[in-house]
Design an enzyme around this catalytic site. Structure first.
Site, PDB file in Angstrom:
ATOM      1  N   HIS A  10      10.790  11.635  28.392  1.00 28.83           N
ATOM      2  CA  HIS A  10       9.962  10.431  28.172  1.00 28.83           C
ATOM      3  C   HIS A  10       8.521  10.755  28.550  1.00 28.83           C
ATOM      4  O   HIS A  10       8.185  10.812  29.733  1.00 28.83           O
ATOM      5  CB  HIS A  10      10.479   9.258  29.036  1.00 28.83           C
ATOM      6  CG  HIS A  10       9.729   7.978  28.840  1.00 28.83           C
ATOM      7  ND1 HIS A  10      10.383   6.762  28.787  1.00 28.83           N
ATOM      8  CD2 HIS A  10       8.407   7.684  28.698  1.00 28.83           C
ATOM      9  CE1 HIS A  10       9.491   5.789  28.609  1.00 28.83           C
ATOM     10  NE2 HIS A  10       8.278   6.332  28.569  1.00 28.83           N
ATOM     11  N   HIS A  37       4.150  10.219  27.275  1.00 30.43           N
ATOM     12  CA  HIS A  37       3.106   9.684  26.389  1.00 30.43           C
ATOM     13  C   HIS A  37       2.034  10.760  26.257  1.00 30.43           C
ATOM     14  O   HIS A  37       1.367  11.091  27.236  1.00 30.43           O
ATOM     15  CB  HIS A  37       2.500   8.400  26.975  1.00 30.43           C
ATOM     16  CG  HIS A  37       3.533   7.327  27.151  1.00 30.43           C
ATOM     17  ND1 HIS A  37       3.826   6.414  26.172  1.00 30.43           N
ATOM     18  CD2 HIS A  37       4.359   7.058  28.186  1.00 30.43           C
ATOM     19  CE1 HIS A  37       4.796   5.612  26.595  1.00 30.43           C
ATOM     20  NE2 HIS A  37       5.146   5.985  27.809  1.00 30.43           N
ATOM     21  N   ARG A  61      -0.347  10.542  23.739  1.00 30.04           N
ATOM     22  CA  ARG A  61      -1.531   9.939  23.096  1.00 30.04           C
ATOM     23  C   ARG A  61      -1.974  10.753  21.881  1.00 30.04           C
ATOM     24  O   ARG A  61      -1.205  11.459  21.280  1.00 30.04           O
ATOM     25  CB  ARG A  61      -2.688   9.778  24.113  1.00 30.04           C
ATOM     26  CG  ARG A  61      -2.307   9.169  25.463  1.00 30.04           C
ATOM     27  CD  ARG A  61      -1.657   7.824  25.371  1.00 30.04           C
ATOM     28  NE  ARG A  61      -1.614   7.140  26.672  1.00 30.04           N
ATOM     29  CZ  ARG A  61      -0.730   6.210  26.984  1.00 30.04           C
ATOM     30  NH1 ARG A  61       0.212   5.834  26.136  1.00 30.04           N
ATOM     31  NH2 ARG A  61      -0.774   5.619  28.159  1.00 30.04           N
ATOM     32  N   HIS A  65      12.668   0.242  26.390  1.00 33.62           N
ATOM     33  CA  HIS A  65      11.837  -0.272  27.478  1.00 33.62           C
ATOM     34  C   HIS A  65      12.534  -1.552  27.919  1.00 33.62           C
ATOM     35  O   HIS A  65      12.416  -2.586  27.265  1.00 33.62           O
ATOM     36  CB  HIS A  65      10.401  -0.540  27.026  1.00 33.62           C
ATOM     37  CG  HIS A  65       9.553  -1.064  28.150  1.00 33.62           C
ATOM     38  ND1 HIS A  65       8.570  -0.329  28.765  1.00 33.62           N
ATOM     39  CD2 HIS A  65       9.589  -2.261  28.802  1.00 33.62           C
ATOM     40  CE1 HIS A  65       8.027  -1.049  29.742  1.00 33.62           C
ATOM     41  NE2 HIS A  65       8.625  -2.224  29.785  1.00 33.62           N
ATOM     42  N   HIS A  92      12.912   4.807  32.149  1.00 31.79           N
ATOM     43  CA  HIS A  92      12.168   4.569  33.402  1.00 31.79           C
ATOM     44  C   HIS A  92      12.760   3.441  34.238  1.00 31.79           C
ATOM     45  O   HIS A  92      12.118   2.437  34.495  1.00 31.79           O
ATOM     46  CB  HIS A  92      10.673   4.347  33.139  1.00 31.79           C
ATOM     47  CG  HIS A  92      10.287   3.367  32.055  1.00 31.79           C
ATOM     48  ND1 HIS A  92      10.913   2.163  31.870  1.00 31.79           N
ATOM     49  CD2 HIS A  92       9.312   3.424  31.117  1.00 31.79           C
ATOM     50  CE1 HIS A  92      10.344   1.524  30.872  1.00 31.79           C
ATOM     51  NE2 HIS A  92       9.374   2.278  30.387  1.00 31.79           N
ATOM     52  N   ASP A 112       7.564   9.598  32.091  1.00 29.55           N
ATOM     53  CA  ASP A 112       6.731   8.462  31.687  1.00 29.55           C
ATOM     54  C   ASP A 112       5.270   8.712  32.050  1.00 29.55           C
ATOM     55  O   ASP A 112       4.521   7.780  32.346  1.00 29.55           O
ATOM     56  CB  ASP A 112       7.228   7.144  32.305  1.00 29.55           C
ATOM     57  CG  ASP A 112       6.610   5.922  31.646  1.00 29.55           C
ATOM     58  OD1 ASP A 112       6.098   6.039  30.510  1.00 29.55           O
ATOM     59  OD2 ASP A 112       6.604   4.855  32.281  1.00 29.55           O
ATOM     60  N   ALA A 165      -1.504  -0.401  32.267  1.00 27.12           N
ATOM     61  CA  ALA A 165      -0.341   0.114  33.005  1.00 27.12           C
ATOM     62  C   ALA A 165      -0.088   1.557  32.612  1.00 27.12           C
ATOM     63  O   ALA A 165      -0.064   1.884  31.421  1.00 27.12           O
ATOM     64  CB  ALA A 165       0.878  -0.732  32.688  1.00 27.12           C
TER      65      ALA A 165
HETATM   66  C1  NCD Z   1       3.166   3.260  29.244  1.00 25.03           C
HETATM   67  C2  NCD Z   1       1.889   3.590  28.439  1.00 25.03           C
HETATM   68  O1  NCD Z   1       0.787   3.505  29.001  1.00 25.03           O
HETATM   69  O2  NCD Z   1       2.018   3.958  27.272  1.00 25.03           O
HETATM   70  N1  NCD Z   1       2.777   2.617  30.472  1.00 25.03           N
HETATM   71  C3  NCD Z   1       3.547   2.462  31.590  1.00 25.03           C
HETATM   72  O3  NCD Z   1       3.088   1.820  32.529  1.00 25.03           O
HETATM   73  N2  NCD Z   1       4.734   2.994  31.683  1.00 25.03           N
HETATM   74  C4  NCD Z   1       4.068   2.426  28.385  1.00 25.03           C
HETATM   75  C5  NCD Z   1       5.494   2.331  28.864  1.00 25.03           C
HETATM   76  O4  NCD Z   1       6.170   3.344  29.035  1.00 25.03           O
HETATM   77  O5  NCD Z   1       5.990   1.222  29.051  1.00 25.03           O
HETATM   78 ZN    ZN Z   2       6.637   5.163  28.811  1.00 24.82          ZN
HETATM   79 ZN    ZN Z   3       8.074   1.657  28.846  1.00 20.49          ZN
END
Ligand code: NCD
Ligand code: ZN
Ligand code: ZN
Length: 354
Positions: free
Chosen positions: A23, A25, A27, A146, A184, A257, A273
């Site tokens: 998991h 991100h 971008r 999620h 998560h 995450d 977040a």
């Molecule tokens: C994640 C994001 O910024 O893409 N943020 C987070 O706080 N975990 C999105 C997510 O995984 O829910």
């Molecule tokens: Zn995430």
């Molecule tokens: Zn998430």
């Protein structure tokens, strides 16, 4: 009595099968270029989340995003991005057939509408997605969740626990063959729910939810860099997560995450977040497992349980961690922006050998 030494020498090196991040991100654009080397250095593969703006909704978009990730990799990196689709109520079952046919697209991600970063196009009424979920069950395409309700009447710290009863239980009954990952997880209730469910349900656990409880958001003032979703929870929930991760169950595996945001977007009157951990991901998990006297279980959690659930081969090569403290930089650059990694300016106990 043939007993060994009472105080065995502390472990200073750990060698493990190269892990994967289930998991992350990554971008796009300058941020992608800034973060992908950290993930690719540690992990052979990663499940890349589709919550771009606009989201990755089709196999064609996922393959184009995959190509952008591959071209952002440092020379010589052998990292493999595993792609996901963002579930919307407009998705049609034929997109699942396409995903099933495309080796590079592994799963579909469910975001409740508005639950988190770039989730405005998420799902409002899950029953509208039932034809797509039926296709996923039939073709064995996993659903990643999620797992939080967005009902404003539900306390922000209870949104995961309420999701289990309100949405996950009905989902497991409607689609008993659908394999799902509760992403998560942050609560004792989620640990118990996953543990008690059939093997079709697994969960990822982040390093920050294993290391921090909700006090970390308020230590000496408001700490936006400890704000993520689902929110950090009370200490007893953290203890339940550590027990789940280090307990040897094959249902729990590593998913960082890691979620970078430019510093100005977090240090704001309405901050985003997400916590960035990819710069020290495996090293932070090693701290947790060492603290729980379970370093021998790190490899199962980080390198075996995830590929086994996704029915992929475990990696062939290995990595080494050395007990050697190093200082995390206070910021990292992404184009004209900077972002703030977890532990900025502080020390991480383990170092990844070159
Ligand atoms: C994640 C994001 O910024 O893409 N943020 C987070 O706080 N975990 C999105 C997510 O995984 O829910
Ligand atoms: Zn995430
Ligand atoms: Zn998430």
């Amino acid at each position: 009595m043939a007993d060994g030494p009472r105080h065995p020498a502390p472990v200073t090196h750990i060698s493990l099968v190269r892990p994967d991040d289930w998991h992350v991100h990554l971008r796009d654009g300058a941020m992608l270029a800034a973060v992908v080397p950290d993930t690719a250095r540690r992990f052979a593969r990663a499940i890349v989340m589709p919550n771009l703006d606009p989201p990755v909704r089709t196999v064609a978009e996922a393959l184009a995003y995959r190509a952008r990730i591959l071209s952002a990799l440092p020379a010589g990196a052998s990292f493999q991005p595993l792609m996901t689709l963002f579930l919307t109520e407009a998705m049609r079952p034929h997109e699942i057939a396409r995903a099933h046919a495309a080796k590079a697209v592994l799963a579909v991600k469910y975001y409740p509408a508005g639950a988190t970063t770039h989730a405005a196009q998420g799902v409002r009424d899950l029953t509208r997605c039932y034809p797509v979920l039926a296709a996923m069950e039939r073709l064995d395409v996993p659903l990643l969740l999620h797992g939080e309700v967005t009902d404003p009447a539900v306390d922000a710290f209870d949104r995961e626990a309420v999701f289990l009863e309100r949405h996950l239980l009905p989902l497991t009954r409607a689609f008993p063959g659908l394999r799902m990952v509760l992403e998560h997880i942050t609560t004792r209730a989620a640990v118990e729910f996953v543990s008690a469910s059939p093997d079709t349900l697994a969960a990822t656990i982040t390093a920050h939810h294993l290391l921090l409880d909700r006090n970390a958001m308020f230590t000496g003032g408001l700490r936006p860099h400890h704000y993520c979703l689902p929110l950090l929870k009370r200490a007893h929930h953290r203890a339940a997560l550590v027990a789940a991760a280090t307990g040897g169950s094959r249902k729990f595996f590593l998913g960082t995450d890691s979620a970078p945001h430019p510093r100005h977007a977090k240090e704001s009157s309405c901050g985003c977040a997400g916590i960035y951990t990819a710069h020290a991901a495996l090293e932070l998990y090693a701290e947790v497992f060492e603290g729980a006297h379970a370093l021998d279980r790190l490899e199962g959690f980080a390198s075996c349980n995830g590929p086994d659930f996704y029915r992929l081969p475990r990696n062939q090569d290995r990595v080494t961690l050395i007990k050697e403290p190093w200082q995390v930089p206070s910021t990292k650059a992404a184009g004209a922006d900077v972002f703030v990694p977890l532990r900025a300016g502080e020390v991480v106990a383990w170092r990844l050998a070159d």
